[in-house]
Write a protein that holds these residues in place. Structure first.
Motif, PDB file in Angstrom:
ATOM      1  N   VAL A  19     -51.361  13.194  23.903  1.00  0.00           N
ATOM      2  CA  VAL A  19     -51.279  11.820  23.100  1.00  0.00           C
ATOM      3  C   VAL A  19     -50.909  12.169  21.565  1.00  0.00           C
ATOM      4  CG1 VAL A  19     -52.572   9.845  22.026  1.00  0.00           C
ATOM      5  CG2 VAL A  19     -52.732  10.910  24.438  1.00  0.00           C
ATOM      6  N   ASP A  20     -49.894  11.413  20.955  1.00  0.00           N
ATOM      7  CA  ASP A  20     -49.465  11.097  19.760  1.00  0.00           C
ATOM      8  C   ASP A  20     -49.669   9.793  19.153  1.00  0.00           C
ATOM      9  OD1 ASP A  20     -48.366  11.352  17.216  1.00  0.00           O
ATOM     10  OD2 ASP A  20     -46.565  12.256  17.626  1.00  0.00           O
ATOM     11  N   SER A  21     -50.789   9.748  18.628  1.00  0.00           N
ATOM     12  CA  SER A  21     -51.024   8.110  17.964  1.00  0.00           C
ATOM     13  C   SER A  21     -49.970   7.505  17.581  1.00  0.00           C
ATOM     14  CB  SER A  21     -52.402   8.115  17.254  1.00  0.00           C
ATOM     15  OG  SER A  21     -52.213   9.048  16.028  1.00  0.00           O
ATOM     16  N   THR A  22     -48.958   8.160  16.579  1.00  0.00           N
ATOM     17  CA  THR A  22     -48.100   7.612  15.882  1.00  0.00           C
ATOM     18  C   THR A  22     -47.107   6.895  16.868  1.00  0.00           C
ATOM     19  OG1 THR A  22     -48.160   8.887  13.983  1.00  0.00           O
ATOM     20  CG2 THR A  22     -46.140   8.093  14.109  1.00  0.00           C
ATOM     21  N   LEU A  23     -46.772   7.868  18.115  1.00  0.00           N
ATOM     22  CA  LEU A  23     -45.660   7.409  18.866  1.00  0.00           C
ATOM     23  C   LEU A  23     -46.455   6.287  19.920  1.00  0.00           C
ATOM     24  CD1 LEU A  23     -44.330  10.752  20.053  1.00  0.00           C
ATOM     25  CD2 LEU A  23     -43.175   9.206  18.400  1.00  0.00           C
ATOM     26  N   ALA A  39     -37.485   6.899  25.770  1.00  0.00           N
ATOM     27  CA  ALA A  39     -36.976   7.905  24.770  1.00  0.00           C
ATOM     28  C   ALA A  39     -38.102   8.127  23.646  1.00  0.00           C
ATOM     29  CB  ALA A  39     -35.760   7.144  23.745  1.00  0.00           C
ATOM     30  N   THR A  40     -39.221   7.390  23.468  1.00  0.00           N
ATOM     31  CA  THR A  40     -40.120   7.422  22.435  1.00  0.00           C
ATOM     32  C   THR A  40     -41.260   8.319  23.155  1.00  0.00           C
ATOM     33  OG1 THR A  40     -39.719   5.321  21.454  1.00  0.00           O
ATOM     34  CG2 THR A  40     -41.712   6.186  21.129  1.00  0.00           C
ATOM     35  N   LEU A  41     -42.001   8.068  24.248  1.00  0.00           N
ATOM     36  CA  LEU A  41     -42.842   8.744  25.061  1.00  0.00           C
ATOM     37  C   LEU A  41     -42.776   9.478  26.134  1.00  0.00           C
ATOM     38  CD1 LEU A  41     -45.324   5.243  25.215  1.00  0.00           C
ATOM     39  CD2 LEU A  41     -45.151   7.104  23.126  1.00  0.00           C
ATOM     40  N   GLY A  42     -41.449   9.500  26.526  1.00  0.00           N
ATOM     41  CA  GLY A  42     -41.101  10.309  27.549  1.00  0.00           C
ATOM     42  C   GLY A  42     -41.307   9.670  29.029  1.00  0.00           C
TER      43      GLY A  42
END
Length: 141
Positions: A19-23, A39-42
């Motif tokens: 988890v990347d909270s920004t993404l 594209a952003t989260l995979g």
């Protein structure tokens, strides 16, 4: 003494989506679509098979002490739902509050029929092979 203490430390493992909270915070309903989310989260951890198209991003952090079973320390699920056109309809976050812990009832699966002993399994088919009631009677019958 330091070596003994380090041997008792718990081991942390990450499982699933990192988890990347920004993404994850950048995905917004009405603005993003399937291509922009991928594209952003995979690629998602899994997708819904029935009902409303939903992508799930599942992340878990487990802690394990030596010789013990792992315990879930942190757990998060990001569910991104899409409309028929492929645009993001909603984003829902959940955590350990929705996890259900199941305890199996015993270590055997109940089945229909009767329980056979070891000797019934071992000697139960003696004389049954080739018998008329066994559905045959041998070759040429």
């Amino acid at each position: 003494m330091a070596l003994a203490v380090s041997g008792c430390a718990s081991i942390r493992e990450s499982r699933g989506y990192i988890v990347d909270s920004t993404l994850t915070g950048s995905v917004q309903p009405g603005i993003d679509n399937k291509q922009s989310v991928q594209a952003t989260l995979g690629h998602p951890s899994f997708e819904s098979q029935f009902g409303v198209p939903t992508w799930y991003y599942v992340s878990s952090q487990t802690e394990r002490r030596p010789f013990m079973r792992p315990r879930i320390g942190e757990h998060s699920v990001l569910a991104v739902t899409f409309d028929a056109a492929g645009n993001v309809a909603g984003v829902e976050r959940s955590g350990l509050d929705k996890v259900v812990f199941l305890t199996p009832d015993g270590d055997r699966t109940p089945t229909l029929g009767r329980d056979r002993t070891f000797f019934e399994d071992l000697f139960g088919n003696i004389g049954a092979v080739g018998a008329p009631a066994a559905g045959g009677g041998g070759p040429g019958a």
